[in-house]
Design an enzyme around this catalytic site. Structure first.
Site, PDB file in Angstrom:
ATOM      1  CG  ASP A   1      -1.783  -0.918   1.135  1.00  0.00           C
ATOM      2  OD1 ASP A   1      -3.265  -1.098   0.383  1.00  0.00           O
ATOM      3  OD2 ASP A   1      -1.867  -2.572   2.018  1.00  0.00           O
TER       4      ASP A   1
ATOM      5  CG  HIS B   1      -3.772  -0.186  -3.481  1.00  0.00           C
ATOM      6  ND1 HIS B   1      -4.153  -0.693  -2.138  1.00  0.00           N
ATOM      7  CD2 HIS B   1      -4.669   0.751  -4.174  1.00  0.00           C
ATOM      8  CE1 HIS B   1      -5.546   0.496  -2.435  1.00  0.00           C
ATOM      9  NE2 HIS B   1      -5.644   1.116  -3.240  1.00  0.00           N
TER      10      HIS B   1
ATOM     11  N   GLY C   1      -6.427   5.006   3.408  1.00  0.00           N
ATOM     12  CA  GLY C   1      -5.348   5.013   3.694  1.00  0.00           C
ATOM     13  C   GLY C   1      -5.234   4.403   5.078  1.00  0.00           C
TER      14      GLY C   1
ATOM     15  CG  ASP D   1      -7.091  -3.641  -0.292  1.00  0.00           C
ATOM     16  OD1 ASP D   1      -7.755  -3.658   0.962  1.00  0.00           O
ATOM     17  OD2 ASP D   1      -7.318  -2.387  -0.493  1.00  0.00           O
TER      18      ASP D   1
ATOM     19  N   GLY E   1     -10.900  -4.088   5.632  1.00  0.00           N
ATOM     20  CA  GLY E   1     -11.208  -5.331   6.407  1.00  0.00           C
ATOM     21  C   GLY E   1     -12.438  -6.804   6.368  1.00  0.00           C
TER      22      GLY E   1
ATOM     23  N   GLY F   1      -5.100  -7.656   5.973  1.00  0.00           N
ATOM     24  CA  GLY F   1      -3.816  -7.190   6.460  1.00  0.00           C
ATOM     25  C   GLY F   1      -3.908  -7.182   7.697  1.00  0.00           C
TER      26      GLY F   1
HETATM   27  C1  DX5 Z   1      -6.234   0.262   2.398  1.00  0.00           C
HETATM   28  C2  DX5 Z   1      -5.436  -0.329   2.301  1.00  0.00           C
HETATM   29  C3  DX5 Z   1      -5.806  -1.654   2.798  1.00  0.00           C
HETATM   30  C4  DX5 Z   1      -5.573  -2.479   3.840  1.00  0.00           C
HETATM   31  C5  DX5 Z   1      -6.044  -3.153   4.660  1.00  0.00           C
HETATM   32  O1  DX5 Z   1      -6.206   1.774   2.075  1.00  0.00           O
HETATM   33  O2  DX5 Z   1      -5.419  -0.334   0.731  1.00  0.00           O
HETATM   34  O3  DX5 Z   1      -4.596  -2.556   1.499  1.00  0.00           O
HETATM   35  O4  DX5 Z   1      -3.969  -2.359   3.751  1.00  0.00           O
HETATM   36  O5  DX5 Z   1      -6.011  -3.594   5.979  1.00  0.00           O
HETATM   37  P1  DX5 Z   1      -6.705  -4.483   6.672  1.00  0.00           P
HETATM   38  O6  DX5 Z   1      -6.874  -5.643   5.967  1.00  0.00           O
HETATM   39  O7  DX5 Z   1      -6.448  -3.679   7.547  1.00  0.00           O
HETATM   40  O8  DX5 Z   1      -8.272  -4.029   6.529  1.00  0.00           O
HETATM   41 ZN    ZN Z   2      -4.818  -1.816  -0.378  1.00  0.00          ZN
END
Ligand code: DX5
Ligand code: ZN
Length: 229
Positions: free
Chosen positions: A33, A64, A140, A170, A172, A192
């Site tokens: 990210d 990303h 973010g 991507d 939650g 994540g």
């Molecule tokens: C948010 C990112 C995600 C984030 C996902 O801006 O694009 O890739 O890392 O993290 P989790 O899985 O904790 O929602």
């Molecule tokens: Zn991402």
């Protein structure tokens, strides 16, 4: 489901070690990210960091780009070893041209759709598109709650694209939200907090994957984490 590990939730003091751990635990790709403190508030990784981690493993790297001017960064991330580069339509005045640039470098190109962004952006970029990333949180930060309304968007995106196209989600993502996304048409997810928040990476990945593709490459997995396919 394909499972992509987001390094945003890894321990920043142990990035290389955790990159190898999720690779050995069976992740299909690693998701970086990239935030510039402008398009989103946070600042995360640059091409320099990604390039050094590229030396550790050959697992696919997806980039990303949550930055104000992605066109200026595409070449640097190609040089850093990106396999897939994903851009947000709001940041590309000439979205089709940006995607074409990524493809001209021989890399896969993707569009990220924010929760408020219309799936119609896909329609006339289909000829330069390899995947769609449906944001199930606002971009973010990690650790936000899954936005259920985005399930509807996944099914709309699914209808617009050929069946084999990668549709990723991507934000939650956990075992429950991943299953809902899969039922709506997603075949790939980014994880994540759910992945790095626990201590059994292989179990977390397997709980998201649910239905591993029969031809899934399991050669990267350690013997303990190997699963039956
Ligand atoms: C948010 C990112 C995600 C984030 C996902 O801006 O694009 O890739 O890392 O993290 P989790 O899985 O904790 O929602
Ligand atoms: Zn991402």
């Amino acid at each position: 489901m394909k499972v992509c590990a987001s390094m945003l939730s890894a321990d920043p003091t142990r990035l290389g070690e955790q990159l190898l751990a999720v690779t050995h635990a069976g992740a299909d790709a690693v998701h970086w990210d990239i935030m510039d403190g402008n398009y989103v508030d946070a600042i995360t990784f640059g091409a320099h960091i990604v390039k050094h981690h590229r030396k550790l493993t050959d697992i696919p790297f997806e980039i990303h780009l949550m930055v104000t001017n992605p066109d200026a960064q595409i070449a640097a991330f190609v040089d850093a070893g990106a396999d897939l580069i994903i851009v947000h339509p709001e940041t590309c005045p000439h979205l089709h041209r940006s995607l074409g640039r990524i493809k001209n470098f021989g890399k896969r190109a993707g569009i990220a759709l924010n929760p408020s962004t219309s799936p119609d952006f896909i329609d006339y970029c289909r000829d330069v598109l390899d995947m769609v990333l449906v944001m199930t949180v606002n971009p973010g930060s990690a650790g936000q709650g899954f936005l259920n309304l985005q399930l509807e968007k996944i099914s709309i995106v699914k209808k617009k694209l050929p069946p084999e196209m990668e549709i990723a989600v991507d934000g939650g993502i956990n075992a429950v939200s991943a299953a809902s996304c899969r039922r709506s048409g997603a075949n790939s997810c980014v994880t994540g907090t759910f992945l790095f928040g626990g201590n059994d990476y292989a179990a977390a990945i397997q709980s998201l994957a649910l239905d591993f593709f029969p031809n899934k490459d399991i050669s990267r997995m350690t013997s303990e984490s190997k699963i039956q396919v």
